[in-house]
Motif scaffolding. Structure first.
Motif, PDB file in Angstrom:
ATOM      1  N   ASP A  42       0.837  -1.283   0.074  1.00  0.00           N
ATOM      2  CA  ASP A  42       0.094  -0.171   0.044  1.00  0.00           C
ATOM      3  C   ASP A  42       0.856   1.246   0.049  1.00  0.00           C
ATOM      4  OD1 ASP A  42      -2.207  -1.465   0.140  1.00  0.00           O
ATOM      5  OD2 ASP A  42      -2.202  -1.393   2.587  1.00  0.00           O
ATOM      6  N   ARG A  43       0.791   2.066  -0.913  1.00  0.00           N
ATOM      7  CA  ARG A  43       0.907   3.543  -1.041  1.00  0.00           C
ATOM      8  C   ARG A  43       2.724   3.559  -1.375  1.00  0.00           C
ATOM      9  NH1 ARG A  43      -2.397   3.270   2.855  1.00  0.00           N
ATOM     10  NH2 ARG A  43      -0.837   3.430   4.499  1.00  0.00           N
ATOM     11  N   GLN A  44       3.540   2.724  -0.626  1.00  0.00           N
ATOM     12  CA  GLN A  44       4.987   2.992  -0.503  1.00  0.00           C
ATOM     13  C   GLN A  44       5.644   2.840  -2.200  1.00  0.00           C
ATOM     14  OE1 GLN A  44       3.695   0.742   1.716  1.00  0.00           O
ATOM     15  NE2 GLN A  44       4.214   1.620   3.723  1.00  0.00           N
ATOM     16  N   LEU A  45       6.917   3.185  -2.107  1.00  0.00           N
ATOM     17  CA  LEU A  45       7.636   3.041  -3.220  1.00  0.00           C
ATOM     18  C   LEU A  45       7.807   1.531  -3.335  1.00  0.00           C
ATOM     19  CD1 LEU A  45      10.152   5.822  -3.145  1.00  0.00           C
ATOM     20  CD2 LEU A  45       8.049   5.607  -4.514  1.00  0.00           C
ATOM     21  N   ILE A  46       8.028   0.879  -4.619  1.00  0.00           N
ATOM     22  CA  ILE A  46       8.270  -0.315  -4.931  1.00  0.00           C
ATOM     23  C   ILE A  46       9.582  -0.570  -5.642  1.00  0.00           C
ATOM     24  CG2 ILE A  46       7.441  -2.523  -5.789  1.00  0.00           C
ATOM     25  CD1 ILE A  46       4.605  -1.232  -5.764  1.00  0.00           C
ATOM     26  N   PHE A  47      10.658  -1.096  -5.248  1.00  0.00           N
ATOM     27  CA  PHE A  47      11.758  -1.091  -5.771  1.00  0.00           C
ATOM     28  C   PHE A  47      11.890  -2.447  -6.499  1.00  0.00           C
ATOM     29  CE2 PHE A  47      12.539   2.276  -3.074  1.00  0.00           C
ATOM     30  CZ  PHE A  47      13.662   3.250  -3.523  1.00  0.00           C
ATOM     31  N   ILE A  48      12.302  -2.664  -7.903  1.00  0.00           N
ATOM     32  CA  ILE A  48      12.153  -3.711  -8.478  1.00  0.00           C
ATOM     33  C   ILE A  48      13.515  -3.483  -9.521  1.00  0.00           C
ATOM     34  CG2 ILE A  48      11.097  -4.846 -10.502  1.00  0.00           C
ATOM     35  CD1 ILE A  48       8.320  -3.995  -9.789  1.00  0.00           C
ATOM     36  N   ASN A  49      14.426  -4.859  -9.254  1.00  0.00           N
ATOM     37  CA  ASN A  49      15.531  -4.862  -9.945  1.00  0.00           C
ATOM     38  C   ASN A  49      15.342  -5.064 -11.442  1.00  0.00           C
ATOM     39  OD1 ASN A  49      17.249  -4.138  -7.452  1.00  0.00           O
ATOM     40  ND2 ASN A  49      16.973  -6.507  -6.917  1.00  0.00           N
ATOM     41  N   PHE A  50      16.553  -4.863 -12.186  1.00  0.00           N
ATOM     42  CA  PHE A  50      16.607  -5.342 -13.505  1.00  0.00           C
ATOM     43  C   PHE A  50      18.000  -5.322 -13.954  1.00  0.00           C
ATOM     44  CE2 PHE A  50      16.346  -0.787 -14.586  1.00  0.00           C
ATOM     45  CZ  PHE A  50      17.200  -0.530 -15.873  1.00  0.00           C
ATOM     46  N   ILE A  51      18.468  -5.872 -14.933  1.00  0.00           N
ATOM     47  CA  ILE A  51      19.674  -6.062 -15.587  1.00  0.00           C
ATOM     48  C   ILE A  51      19.716  -5.337 -16.976  1.00  0.00           C
ATOM     49  CG2 ILE A  51      21.462  -7.478 -16.343  1.00  0.00           C
ATOM     50  CD1 ILE A  51      20.452  -9.614 -14.477  1.00  0.00           C
ATOM     51  N   PRO A  52      20.433  -4.172 -17.237  1.00  0.00           N
ATOM     52  CA  PRO A  52      20.094  -3.396 -18.082  1.00  0.00           C
ATOM     53  C   PRO A  52      20.572  -3.860 -19.344  1.00  0.00           C
ATOM     54  CG  PRO A  52      21.946  -2.395 -16.717  1.00  0.00           C
ATOM     55  CD  PRO A  52      21.091  -3.275 -16.088  1.00  0.00           C
ATOM     56  N   THR A  53      21.673  -5.070 -19.412  1.00  0.00           N
ATOM     57  CA  THR A  53      22.296  -5.633 -20.407  1.00  0.00           C
ATOM     58  C   THR A  53      21.351  -6.738 -21.066  1.00  0.00           C
ATOM     59  OG1 THR A  53      23.414  -7.138 -18.712  1.00  0.00           O
ATOM     60  CG2 THR A  53      24.728  -5.245 -19.778  1.00  0.00           C
ATOM     61  N   ALA A  54      20.218  -7.045 -20.223  1.00  0.00           N
ATOM     62  CA  ALA A  54      19.234  -8.103 -20.489  1.00  0.00           C
ATOM     63  C   ALA A  54      18.159  -7.439 -21.626  1.00  0.00           C
ATOM     64  CB  ALA A  54      18.712  -8.925 -19.328  1.00  0.00           C
ATOM     65  N   ILE A  55      18.015  -6.214 -21.549  1.00  0.00           N
ATOM     66  CA  ILE A  55      17.126  -5.317 -22.427  1.00  0.00           C
ATOM     67  C   ILE A  55      17.779  -4.959 -23.450  1.00  0.00           C
ATOM     68  CG2 ILE A  55      15.494  -3.425 -22.190  1.00  0.00           C
ATOM     69  CD1 ILE A  55      15.293  -4.007 -19.377  1.00  0.00           C
ATOM     70  N   TYR A  56      17.300  -5.477 -24.839  1.00  0.00           N
ATOM     71  CA  TYR A  56      17.951  -4.930 -26.038  1.00  0.00           C
ATOM     72  C   TYR A  56      16.969  -3.906 -26.466  1.00  0.00           C
ATOM     73  CZ  TYR A  56      14.723  -8.737 -27.474  1.00  0.00           C
ATOM     74  OH  TYR A  56      13.679  -9.541 -27.882  1.00  0.00           O
ATOM     75  N   ASN A  57      15.771  -3.878 -26.342  1.00  0.00           N
ATOM     76  CA  ASN A  57      14.966  -2.891 -26.869  1.00  0.00           C
ATOM     77  C   ASN A  57      13.939  -2.811 -25.886  1.00  0.00           C
ATOM     78  OD1 ASN A  57      12.244  -2.071 -28.395  1.00  0.00           O
ATOM     79  ND2 ASN A  57      13.669  -2.088 -30.000  1.00  0.00           N
ATOM     80  N   PRO A  58      13.824  -1.574 -25.140  1.00  0.00           N
ATOM     81  CA  PRO A  58      12.821  -1.268 -24.243  1.00  0.00           C
ATOM     82  C   PRO A  58      11.429  -1.226 -24.746  1.00  0.00           C
ATOM     83  CG  PRO A  58      14.679   0.367 -24.334  1.00  0.00           C
ATOM     84  CD  PRO A  58      14.788  -0.398 -25.340  1.00  0.00           C
TER      85      PRO A  58
END
Length: 224
Positions: free
Chosen positions: A57-73
């Motif tokens: 509820d309401r708070q920020l949600i931090f979600i990790n991602f690996i930039p090198t795994a994303i070739y086209n956003p």
């Protein structure tokens, strides 16, 4: 003791062995990399994180991602954005957290991903800043909303002048660009007090709470 203001929750991914024991994320991603499945695992973790975030509820949600795994956003993040919409989570509550920042060689590609996040109303953070310190200022060209000081510089910072120097310089750079400075892996009262006195904005670590299957509702500290 004072009740701390819980600003957000970081959603962590873990695997399970057949016997029910925990598989740490680095082992999961090592196995995925060998099998050329990094994108698939990164996507699966993101989607599970969003599903789990729906109970916060309401708070920020931090979600990790690996930039090198994303070739086209636009292509790679479509399913993540669709699920966030479906679950009616406000984009401004999501903070996508860049991990393995020291391995990013193509800063323009990273900027492209992060600009795509921001254009859709999301925030983003840089994780483990200070590791590979010579690249710190170059990485901060991406102008994150939150900068997270690495474990190597928070744990024992009270007693180590080199750690203090890195922590102070990172804090100054973060504030200069208008980002929040977050100290992660805070484990002792003395380190927390030192970082508060320095001027850090946010704190995370075992001193407050350990990873838990459901969001922690209340935490306490002497100094916060």
């Amino acid at each position: 003791m004072n009740a701390c203001n819980i600003v957000g929750h970081e959603i962590l991914s873990r695997g399970l062995e057949e016997d029910g024991s925990i598989i740490p994320p680095f082992k999961m991603f090592e196995a995925a990399q060998i099998r050329n499945k990094t994108f698939a695992l990164d996507r699966a973790c993101r989607l599970e994180a969003v599903k789990n975030a729906s109970i916060i509820d309401r708070q920020l949600i931090f979600i990790n991602f690996i930039p090198t795994a994303i070739y086209n956003p636009e292509h790679c993040l479509a399913s993540t954005f669709a699920l966030i919409q479906e679950l009616n989570i406000k984009p401004e509550r999501i903070v996508f957290e860049v991990i393995e920042t020291e391995d990013v060689q193509d800063i323009e590609h990273l900027k492209n991903i992060l600009n795509y996040y921001r254009s859709h109303g999301f925030k983003y953070a840089l994780d483990d800043v200070g590791v590979g310190y010579n690249t710190l200022k170059r990485l901060l060209e991406v102008e994150p909303d939150v900068v997270k000081l690495a474990f190597e510089f928070t744990n024992g910072v009270t007693r180590n002048e080199k750690q203090k120097k890195v922590a102070q310089e990172m804090l100054a750079i973060a504030h200069k660009m208008g980002a929040k400075a977050l100290a992660e892996w805070v484990e002792t009262e003395e380190d927390l007090k030192c970082l508060i006195e320095m001027g850090y904005d946010l704190f995370q670590g075992y001193y407050f709470a350990k990873p838990h299957p459901t969001p922690v509702k209340e935490i306490h500290s002497i100094y916060v």
